[in-house]
Design an enzyme around this catalytic site. Structure first.
Site, short mmCIF file in Angstrom:
data_model
loop_
_atom_site.label_atom_id
_atom_site.label_comp_id
_atom_site.label_asym_id
_atom_site.label_seq_id
_atom_site.Cartn_x
_atom_site.Cartn_y
_atom_site.Cartn_z
N CYS A 16 0.86 -1.19 0.01
CA CYS A 16 -0.07 -0.16 -0.29
C CYS A 16 1.05 1.33 0.09
O CYS A 16 2.10 1.19 0.01
CB CYS A 16 -0.93 -0.08 1.20
SG CYS A 16 -0.22 0.13 2.79
N ASP A 427 10.18 29.63 -30.55
CA ASP A 427 11.40 29.96 -31.26
C ASP A 427 10.89 29.90 -32.79
O ASP A 427 9.94 29.21 -33.14
CB ASP A 427 12.53 29.08 -31.08
CG ASP A 427 13.70 29.17 -32.01
OD1 ASP A 427 13.96 30.04 -32.09
OD2 ASP A 427 14.14 28.18 -32.65
#
Length: 727
Positions: A16, A427
């Site tokens: 768990c 860019d």
């Protein structure tokens, strides 16, 4: 200074979220550990450590002391083997528990009319059925609980071991009382202990099946790899396993075959389907000199390629590595679940004890069986498995979905951060445009201007340099020897070509060296208004000519930018090019905000400036000069057709270079985060509602066990819905 490294380990024994938290805390206490990320969904841990301060052996030893087995993650992905080994035990557990489950009919408040054989109600027969389930099949829960308690923590194993042991040993006590005192009617809960263990195992089995589907993306990527290659040796064709192909080998790829490795086409021409790697549906034409990617499919013609990258260096291997690392990483949102899980189990044990005392002392005074039943129900239903699986399963499916679309998230953090982006900084060259400029116009003022310019540019890696050199070759202009060369980042270059000083670059560079060009300003402006980049050439301090170069916009750029705007994002373009050319390109793709004549280091400063305005910024680029800005941005996105430096610096890579992947990435991030929030809500809601119901005595322990198992499976199933979302 010690070098930082990382290792991925396969962990066995975790049950768990509390286990994952304990491993992280335990390893982080060690000297030399930089970071630890444990993923419950994949049963893996990624450990960042400093070489020289700690060894992998020490890390494994510490893991063993914590109660878990660790081994270095192998590359063959044989994770299904263990699952098949556990199935026989599961079936034995079901077979032994079914008769006990049937006896529960006798405890129902209403008559079912079903026959109840006396053998099934015999305490010793029930003991015979329940004991192997409790102590043989359930042994891993006891071992896990012992390891957890030995390390002063608690996990799901503690809850299961406590709950089932209480039911088993109380039933054993009652059976002994019935044996000692004839006529005594025992209260037996053997069915509770056995059925609970069986339900937990059934839940884990279905959970494992569901979790297996979350790794389908990796499985699909692995299946793309070619198994064999045809190597050309002394004119002979020899088919060999892919593992034996070496860099430099000449390989023949026939029509319809997979290209075995990354390489360069030496001869032949064909079209290649690259959709499995780049996500592009249209085949790409390949000819001599073109690069091909391993795992893509050759279509019409035969190709002879030279192997350039093999094994772990291929594009496919790199993609698999990035996806695996992303699936094993931890998103920041998971910290909430980790904090809760770390304190959850001790709190639940406390609630169970309080519930037991209240029922035994006040609600039903002296009724030990009922008080025990309530406590067991609280212990079982409160297992934090669903909470531990809520985030990693969604991250795994989300990153896998992205990989299928040609979007590679480097980490869970990247997937989480992407949905918060406010501003996209694009860019220009190679991102908005194709990045393959061509010479369109030449103004010659001195003889041999182009020869000197192309010779100097031949040493440069800039896309404009390639365009000039390629044009000179097409015109069959001979190149000269270069004595020295120095790049002036963002402006151009300076070189000594056959004893003459050659300067190639922008206006700023010409002004810096005192080279007059004002008489040609009108011509320069005319070129730039039409989206052409002007490169001036000076020889021995005099302007020798002007070369105009144009780069065309990608077909997908306009559509991608409009999609980003519809998602509510601010789209900007940044470039080192001049203002007029930048504005011409921006107008073509409807970008409103343009930052022109920006040097590489200034791109990072621009990102920082936007961030100071309170904006979450994503930078998209493809070149080495974009790397600082990619690193500075909240999210760095590299065009996969760009340089390795840009890709290594970025948080996300678009494999095919198609900007339409960016809005898909944003949508995938938003939907993944929505899915994680749903999982966390239902996991917390389930425990918040389930614990009070169990404590109020309204829940039978076996129903609590079924509900606990269902909660984990439902969380994984919800995460799997991401595989079907449209982006």
């Amino acid at each position: 200074m010690s070098q930082q490294k990382h290792v991925t380990m396969k962990i066995t024994g975790m049950t768990c979220a509390a286990c994952a938290a304990r491993i992280e805390k335990g390893l982080q206490r060690m000297d030399g550990i930089a970071d630890v990320a444990v993923n419950l969904a994949t049963n893996r841990a990624v450990v960042e450590y400093y070489e020289g301060m700690v060894t992998i052996e020490h890390i494994v030893e510490k893991m063993n002391k914590l109660g878990y087995k660790a081994q270095i993650q192998d590359s063959k992905h044989k994770s299904k083997q263990k699952q098949h080994q556990k199935q026989p035990l599961l079936f034995v557990s079901i077979a032994l528990s079914l008769p006990l489950l049937y006896t529960m009919m006798a405890h129902l408040p209403i008559s079912t009319g079903l026959p109840m054989p006396s053998l099934l109600m015999n305490p010793w027969f029930q003991l015979f059925l329940a004991t192997p389930v409790q102590f043989y099949i359930g042994a891993p829960f006891y071992m896990g609980a012992y390891r957890a308690l030995r390390n002063k923590s608690a996990n799901m194993d503690v809850l299961v071991a406590l709950g089932t042991s209480a039911a088993y040993f109380y039933s054993l006590y009652e059976a002994v009382q019935a044996f000692i005192h004839p006529g005594y009617v025992p209260s037996l809960y053997f069915e509770t202990s056995a059925v609970l263990i069986t339900l937990v195992l059934v839940g884990k089995y279905f959970e494992a099946l569901a979790k297996g589907r979350t790794t389908e993306a990796i499985t699909k990527l692995l299946s793309l790899q070619a198994k064999e290659a045809i190597v050309l040796q002394d004119g002979q064709e020899k088919r060999v396993p892919i593992e034996k192909v070496q860099v430099g080998d000449l390989l023949l790829v026939k029509p319809g075959e997979k290209i075995p490795v990354d390489g360069l086409v030496v001869s032949g021409s064909s079209s290649v389907d690259e959709s499995m790697i780049t996500g592009e549906s249209i085949p790409v034409d390949k000819k001599e000199g073109d690069v091909v990617i391993g795992a893509t499919i050759n279509q019409q013609g035969a190709l002879t390629i030279r192997a350039e990258k093999v094994g772990k260096d291929t594009a496919l291997a790199n993609i698999i590595r990035i996806v695996e690392e992303a699936q094993g990483s931890k998103a920041p949102i998971q910290r909430l679940a980790d904090v809760i899980s770390g304190i959850f189990v001790p709190i639940v044990v406390g609630i169970a004890l309080v519930a037991f005392v209240i029922w035994y002392a006040w609600v039903m005074p002296g009724d030990l069986p009922k008080a025990l039943e309530v406590a067991i129900s609280v212990l079982v239903i409160a297992c934090p498995c669903a909470l531990g699986l809520a985030t990693p399963t969604s991250i795994m499916v989300g990153t896998g979905k992205g990989a299928e679309q040609g979007i590679l998230f480097r980490a869970g953090k990247s997937l989480e951060m992407a949905h918060k982006i406010h501003t996209i900084l694009l860019d220009k060259t190679g991102t908005v445009t194709k990045g393959k400029p061509e010479v369109t116009d030449i103004l010659v003022l001195q003889n041999e201007m182009l020869s000197y310019a192309a010779s100097a540019e031949g040493v440069s890696e800039h896309p404009l340099a390639h365009a000039i050199v390629e044009y000179a070759k097409q015109q069959q202009i001979p190149l000269k020897s270069v004595d020295s060369f120095s790049a002036i980042v963002g402006h151009g270059l300076k070189a000594l070509v056959e004893g003459k000083e050659v300067i190639v670059g922008t206006r700023k560079l010409m002004k810096e060296y005192g080279i007059a060009f004002s008489m040609y300003e009108e011509k320069l402006v005319e070129f730039e208004k039409h989206g052409k980049t002007t490169v001036m050439v000076a020889i021995e301090g005099q302007l020798a000519g002007v070369i105009a170069v144009a780069d065309t916009v990608k077909a997908s750029s306009n559509e991608a930018i409009q999609a980003l705007k519809q998602l509510g994002l601010e789209v900007c373009m940044v470039t080192g090019d001049n203002q007029r050319t930048a504005e011409f390109i921006a107008h073509q793709v409807q970008i409103d905000h343009v930052y022109a004549e920006v040097l590489p280091e200034e791109k990072a400063d621009l990102v920082a400036k936007l961030q100071k305005q309170g904006k979450q910024v994503a930078m998209v680029g493809d070149g080495i000069n974009d790397a600082p800005a990619l690193a500075r941005a909240d999210i760095g996105i590299a065009i996969g057709t760009g340089t390795d430096v840009a890709i290594e610096t970025a948080d996300i890579t678009l494999v095919g270079g198609d900007l339409r992947h960016i809005p898909k990435m944003i949508q995938l991030s938003r939907k993944t985060m929505k899915n994680i929030r749903q999982n966390l809500f239902w996991a917390l809601f389930y425990n918040s509602i389930g614990i009070p119901i169990a404590a109020s005595g309204l829940l039978e322990p076996w129903i609590a066990g079924a509900a606990m198992a269902f909660s984990s499976v439902s969380v994984v199933a919800n995460a799997l819905r991401l595989k079907r979302v449209n982006i």
